[in-house]
Design a protein around this motif. Structure first.
Motif, PDB file in Angstrom:
ATOM      1  N   ARG A  69       0.825  -1.208   0.000  1.00 38.71           N
ATOM      2  CA  ARG A  69       0.000   0.000   0.000  1.00 38.71           C
ATOM      3  C   ARG A  69       0.865   1.265   0.000  1.00 38.71           C
ATOM      4  NH1 ARG A  69      -3.905  -0.861  -2.850  1.00 38.71           N
ATOM      5  NH2 ARG A  69      -5.914  -1.397  -1.938  1.00 38.71           N
ATOM      6  N   ILE A  70       1.982   1.231   0.712  1.00 39.71           N
ATOM      7  CA  ILE A  70       2.897   2.376   0.680  1.00 39.71           C
ATOM      8  C   ILE A  70       3.377   2.593  -0.752  1.00 39.71           C
ATOM      9  CG2 ILE A  70       5.183   3.196   1.399  1.00 39.71           C
ATOM     10  CD1 ILE A  70       4.682   1.811   4.094  1.00 39.71           C
ATOM     11  N   ALA A  71       3.700   1.501  -1.443  1.00 36.66           N
ATOM     12  CA  ALA A  71       4.138   1.607  -2.834  1.00 36.66           C
ATOM     13  C   ALA A  71       3.036   2.183  -3.713  1.00 36.66           C
ATOM     14  CB  ALA A  71       4.570   0.234  -3.345  1.00 36.66           C
ATOM     15  N   ASP A  72       1.807   1.704  -3.539  1.00 36.56           N
ATOM     16  CA  ASP A  72       0.690   2.194  -4.341  1.00 36.56           C
ATOM     17  C   ASP A  72       0.430   3.682  -4.127  1.00 36.56           C
ATOM     18  OD1 ASP A  72       0.074  -0.175  -5.640  1.00 36.56           O
ATOM     19  OD2 ASP A  72      -1.360  -0.827  -4.129  1.00 36.56           O
ATOM     20  N   TYR A  73       0.463   4.114  -2.871  1.00 39.36           N
ATOM     21  CA  TYR A  73       0.033   5.467  -2.531  1.00 39.36           C
ATOM     22  C   TYR A  73       1.167   6.483  -2.579  1.00 39.36           C
ATOM     23  CZ  TYR A  73      -4.245   3.260  -0.744  1.00 39.36           C
ATOM     24  OH  TYR A  73      -5.414   2.556  -0.618  1.00 39.36           O
ATOM     25  N   TRP A  74       2.345   6.089  -2.096  1.00 40.67           N
ATOM     26  CA  TRP A  74       3.458   7.033  -1.974  1.00 40.67           C
ATOM     27  C   TRP A  74       4.225   7.154  -3.280  1.00 40.67           C
ATOM     28  CZ3 TRP A  74       8.883   6.323   0.262  1.00 40.67           C
ATOM     29  CH2 TRP A  74       9.423   7.556   0.652  1.00 40.67           C
ATOM     30  N   GLY A  75       4.161   6.105  -4.088  1.00 45.65           N
ATOM     31  CA  GLY A  75       4.913   6.051  -5.335  1.00 45.65           C
ATOM     32  C   GLY A  75       5.787   4.817  -5.341  1.00 45.65           C
ATOM     33  N   ARG A  76       5.664   4.000  -6.397  1.00 50.54           N
ATOM     34  CA  ARG A  76       6.360   2.711  -6.410  1.00 50.54           C
ATOM     35  C   ARG A  76       7.866   2.863  -6.575  1.00 50.54           C
ATOM     36  NH1 ARG A  76       1.151   1.516  -9.806  1.00 50.54           N
ATOM     37  NH2 ARG A  76      -0.135   0.692  -8.132  1.00 50.54           N
ATOM     38  N   LYS A  77       8.279   3.776  -7.417  1.00 51.85           N
ATOM     39  CA  LYS A  77       9.717   3.992  -7.593  1.00 51.85           C
ATOM     40  C   LYS A  77      10.332   4.563  -6.321  1.00 51.85           C
ATOM     41  CE  LYS A  77      13.140   6.418 -10.447  1.00 51.85           C
ATOM     42  NZ  LYS A  77      13.375   7.196 -11.694  1.00 51.85           N
ATOM     43  N   ARG A  78       9.655   5.519  -5.712  1.00 58.41           N
ATOM     44  CA  ARG A  78      10.164   6.130  -4.480  1.00 58.41           C
ATOM     45  C   ARG A  78      10.283   5.085  -3.374  1.00 58.41           C
ATOM     46  NH1 ARG A  78       6.662  11.040  -2.462  1.00 58.41           N
ATOM     47  NH2 ARG A  78       7.336  11.791  -4.502  1.00 58.41           N
TER      48      ARG A  78
END
Length: 482
Positions: A69-78
């Motif tokens: 969910r962090i990847a989905d919301y915050w940005g997957r590359k970041r």
């Protein structure tokens, strides 16, 4: 919603993301061969020795949904880049550990950052290769890397332990991290879920504590399945996971949309992933012990002795990739686990005075051939038909199933080993090799039963026409990239 940018860099992105998957998978096993030396140097108890493996898989599996969910919301590359840096730092901490507590803590931190890395990498792969033949090729490469990573970890762990030091089994990650970070900056495009996204805090808390309690309860089973602590933690874990499901059915933006696992095909794939994880993480640990303790192999020879399974997977994977569009995933998902089970049954016949070439090598080849037909279709099935908004959550669930399955499997195998082996030294302190092999045999037989169960799950849940099971995808159903 924009369509994906088809650039030549996507094949470089595949290389970078596959390297990431290799790192997080091989780190589940790379310390296995190093454990005897680490145990002596740091004075680890047998329980602490097990937790060096379990801490990584537990933290990894329990936090993967939140990481997705962090990847989905915050940005997957970041998320991917931050996870890379954190994983490298945790690896350095573990490589410099001065006692068991520090080593276990470092392994837990590795698992935490791997829980950010793995779902971000798989979600990036999903949106970079959205459909068509390129997608099938990318997932075949990614799945093969995932399948061979555990065995490569054993080989690399043996090489580093014998010719350098066991600490390099952790410090070597720094080189992978540098390559992965630079490659991520250069070749991976940012993507994230659209809309106003909010984190499911209570869902994250209940699933993390629930999975942690469940795995810890299984780890206590070595002292007896009927103990109050074992039953208490298992019951608490089940209760918290039930509460998690209740929460997910009521929140607007769940950590795990229940539709992801409610789909019979995907749910079956996740269950098979869990069983496969128990074999690749749990059973391979006892194989490493057998090669070193009973057969007396040096660390590198032990790692090299596990390589035939990797070679067999690499031979089978291209064949499975070509067959996949023709016959679909169902025949492979039914037959593959049965082949692996046959190899494990053969491996369970080991004796204290046995020979590697007679008792172990044939089993590893058969297991590798079967695993090749499992890994290739598995990743496609786990992510088939998932909405772009939930790509991170779905990929996290797939990875979490394997890691939690590995943690629980290792705990069960350890309990069976302890119950079957009995005393492993005589009154003079001399090792009783027959006791060791009795315990290892019980673990291998349990793993074989698990793979038969995986085949039954596939026959029961993975149903439908091959075009339904492996849809080509919708070129417009993609997350916003940029």
């Amino acid at each position: 919603m924009s369509t994906p940018r088809r650039t030549p860099n996507r094949w470089w992105a595949l290389a970078v993301l596959s390297l990431t998957q290799l790192v997080v998978v091989l780190d589940g096993t790379i310390v296995n061969i190093a454990l005897p030396q680490a145990q002596l140097e740091l004075g680890l108890s047998d329980v602490e020795r097990q937790w060096v493996v379990t801490a990584y898989a537990l933290a990894f599996g329990a936090l993967l949904l939140l990481g997705g969910r962090i990847a989905d919301y915050w940005g997957r590359k970041r998320t991917y880049l931050v996870g890379m840096v954190g994983f490298g730092a945790a690896s350095v901490f573990g490589g410099l550990a001065q006692n068991g507590t520090e080593l276990i803590a470092a392994r837990g931190l590795q698992g935490l950052f791997a829980a950010m890395l793995a779902p971000a990498a798989l979600a990036l792969l999903t949106v970079t290769f959205a459909h068509g033949k390129d997608r099938a090729t990318a997932f075949a490469v990614f799945g093969t890397v995932a399948g061979t990573g555990a065995a490569i970890g054993l080989l690399l762990g043996g090489l580093l332990t014998e010719f350098a030091d066991w600490r390099w089994c952790l410090l070597v990650n720094v080189f992978f991290v540098i390559l992965g970070f630079i490659g991520g900056v250069l070749f991976v495009s940012e993507s994230k879920a659209e809309g106003d996204n909010r984190y499911d805090v209570w869902g994250a808390i209940t699933v993390t504590l629930g999975l942690g309690s469940l795995v810890y309860g299984f780890s206590l089973a070595e002292g007896g399945w009927g103990s109050v602590d074992t039953i208490g933690f298992l019951a608490l874990g089940a209760l918290l996971l039930a509460l998690f499901v209740w929460i997910e059915s009521r929140v607007a933006q769940p950590l795990l949309p229940l539709g992801i696992v409610a789909n019979k095909v995907r749910g079956g794939a996740f269950l098979i992933q869990a069983v496969t994880g128990s074999v690749m993480i749990g059973a391979l640990l006892y194989l490493a012990f057998h090669l070193q303790i009973v057969l007396g192999m040096a660390p590198f020879a032990s790692g090299l002795a596990s390589l035939p399974m990797t070679v067999a997977i690499m031979i089978t994977a291209p064949i499975a990739t070509k067959l996949l569009p023709a016959i679909g995933p169902r025949p492979m998902m039914i037959g593959g686990p049965l082949v692996v089970a046959a190899g494990l049954v053969y491996l369970s016949q080991i004796t204290a005075d046995g020979n590697y070439f007679v008792q172990v090598l044939p089993a590893l080849i058969v297991m590798g051939l079967g695993m090749g037909f499992v890994f290739v279709p598995l990743q496609n099935l786990a992510l088939s038909g998932v909405a772009p908004h939930d790509a991170g959550a779905a990929s996290a669930t797939a990875n979490s199933a394997m890691q939690i399955g590995g943690s629980i499997g290792l705990s069960i195998f350890t309990a069976l080993y302890a119950a079957t082996a009995g005393p492993t030294t005589d009154l003079t302190g001399k090792p009783l090799l027959e006791a060791f092999t009795n315990g290892y045999s019980a673990a291998f037989l349990a793993a074989a039963v698990g793979m038969v169960l995986a085949s039954i799950i596939a026959a029961t849940l993975i149903r439908g026409a091959k075009t339904e099971l492996l849809p080509q995808g919708d070129a417009h159903a993609l997350v916003h990239a940029g």
